[in-house]
Scaffold this motif. Structure first.
Motif, mmCIF file in Angstrom:
data_model
loop_
_atom_site.group_PDB
_atom_site.id
_atom_site.type_symbol
_atom_site.label_atom_id
_atom_site.label_comp_id
_atom_site.label_asym_id
_atom_site.label_seq_id
_atom_site.Cartn_x
_atom_site.Cartn_y
_atom_site.Cartn_z
ATOM 1 N N ARG A 91 20.934 -50.467 -10.700
ATOM 2 C CA ARG A 91 22.245 -50.286 -10.103
ATOM 3 C C ARG A 91 23.160 -51.397 -10.606
ATOM 4 O O ARG A 91 22.694 -52.474 -10.976
ATOM 5 C CB ARG A 91 22.181 -50.362 -8.568
ATOM 6 N N GLU B 94 21.202 -45.104 -8.830
ATOM 7 C CA GLU B 94 20.538 -45.712 -9.986
ATOM 8 C C GLU B 94 20.872 -44.939 -11.258
ATOM 9 O O GLU B 94 21.116 -43.737 -11.226
ATOM 10 C CB GLU B 94 19.028 -45.725 -9.770
ATOM 11 N N LYS C 67 15.410 -48.101 -14.496
ATOM 12 C CA LYS C 67 16.553 -47.650 -13.703
ATOM 13 C C LYS C 67 17.128 -48.836 -12.950
ATOM 14 O O LYS C 67 16.391 -49.712 -12.496
ATOM 15 C CB LYS C 67 16.142 -46.543 -12.733
#
Length: 327
Positions: A84, A92, A82
């Motif tokens: 960003r 995320e 995950k």
């Protein structure tokens, strides 16, 4: 790079090759859309890891499709994480990366470099020259392990450029050059799946090239740019003729695809080949008829011909399962 970033952001995504090989999100389950996006985001992350921001600017849906085909066909082990990013700053999102993600990143860099040079030579777009300069060293690095493929890409793009310069109206010839490139990208190994992968990529490449010409026709007529469909554009049956050609190309690609024992990503891959690739065509044709796709869904959907019957697909599924079990 800051200037390049701001310039490219207004260019309607022209850095990627075409962007026609996309999902029809409305016909997928939420889980399937999430899986597709995880491959796409993983591809973006891999481009950034290997080639920085200039590499990310070459991100394309077309290569995401290739990643999903090869990952399924060869049972790749995904690394799921995950992350960003600027595009998703509020939360995320999942990324999915494997060895075919890296392969696609390398191929994408090589293809994008030569495409940017071609755009500079044809239309003198300054930002394409700047991006080509940024990609030059990176594309050389990408080509170290794929010398033959890099040579094929350059050779076919050179031939395509020459055909366009001569104002060729031989659609089969010019589309075939791009088909050769896609065939080379799809056939990653010399194994039992090389032939169907090559056929699949070849006809998908021809479809994409012709679809791009159909999409850009009015713009190219106004600018005087090359378009292999110009000479037939005045025919009263022009749209129907283009639909017939495109249907033949994607049908041959689908025929080759159904020979592959893909299982895990099958619903998404079929969604792309049987529906998603027609998304832009439907929008363009509806616009020329003075319609909007949403308001005239029945009319627009009628221009998305199915390539195979349900019986054919069921037969392919049976063979596919047998092939997977035998492995």
């Amino acid at each position: 790079e800051a200037f390049l970033r701001s310039t490219l952001s207004t260019d309607s995504g022209e850095v990627s090759m075409f962007g026609y090989v996309v999902i029809n999100e409305q016909e997928l389950k939420v889980r399937e859309v999430g899986l597709y996006r995880s491959y796409y985001c993983g591809f973006c992350r891999e481009l950034k890891r290997k080639y920085g921001f200039p590499g990310q600017m070459t991100l394309s849906y077309d290569m995401t499709f290739l990643i999903m085909v090869l990952s399924d066909l060869y049972d790749a082990k995904d690394t799921v994480a995950k992350t960003r990013c600027i595009a998703h700053p509020l939360g995320e999102h999942q990324t999915r990366i494997n060895l075919y993600t890296e392969y696609a990143a390398d191929m994408n860099l090589i293809l994008s470099y030569y495409a940017c040079l071609d755009d500079w030579n044809d239309e003198k777009k300054l930002h394409k020259l700047m991006l080509a300069q940024l990609l030059r060293k990176r594309s050389q690095e990408a080509g170290i392990n794929y010398g033959h493929k890099a040579a094929v890409i350059k050779d076919r793009l050179d031939k395509l450029h020459a055909a366009e310069k001569s104002d060729s109206s031989d659609i089969d010839l010019v589309a075939g050059y791009f088909g050769d490139i896609m065939a080379e990208l799809f056939a990653i190994y010399e194994d039992e799946w090389e032939e169907p992968l090559r056929h699949m990529g070849f006809y998908l490449g021809k479809f994409v090239y012709i679809m791009d010409a159909y999409d850009d026709l009015e713009k190219d007529q106004k600018s005087g740019s090359f378009n292999p469909l110009k000479k037939m554009a005045d025919r009263p049956d022009f749209d129907d003729c283009c639909q017939q050609i495109l249907t033949m190309m994607i049908s041959r690609s689908c025929e080759a695809f159904e020979l592959l024992p893909c299982v895990e990503n099958l619903p998404i891959l079929r969604n792309i080949l049987y529906s998603g690739v027609w998304t832009r065509y439907n929008n363009v044709r509806a616009g020329r008829q003075g319609l909007t796709p949403d308001a005239s869904s029945d009319s627009v959907r009628s221009h998305s011909p199915a390539a195979f019957s349900d019986a054919t697909i069921l037969g392919a599924d049976s063979s596919r399962q047998e092939s997977k079990h035998s492995d």
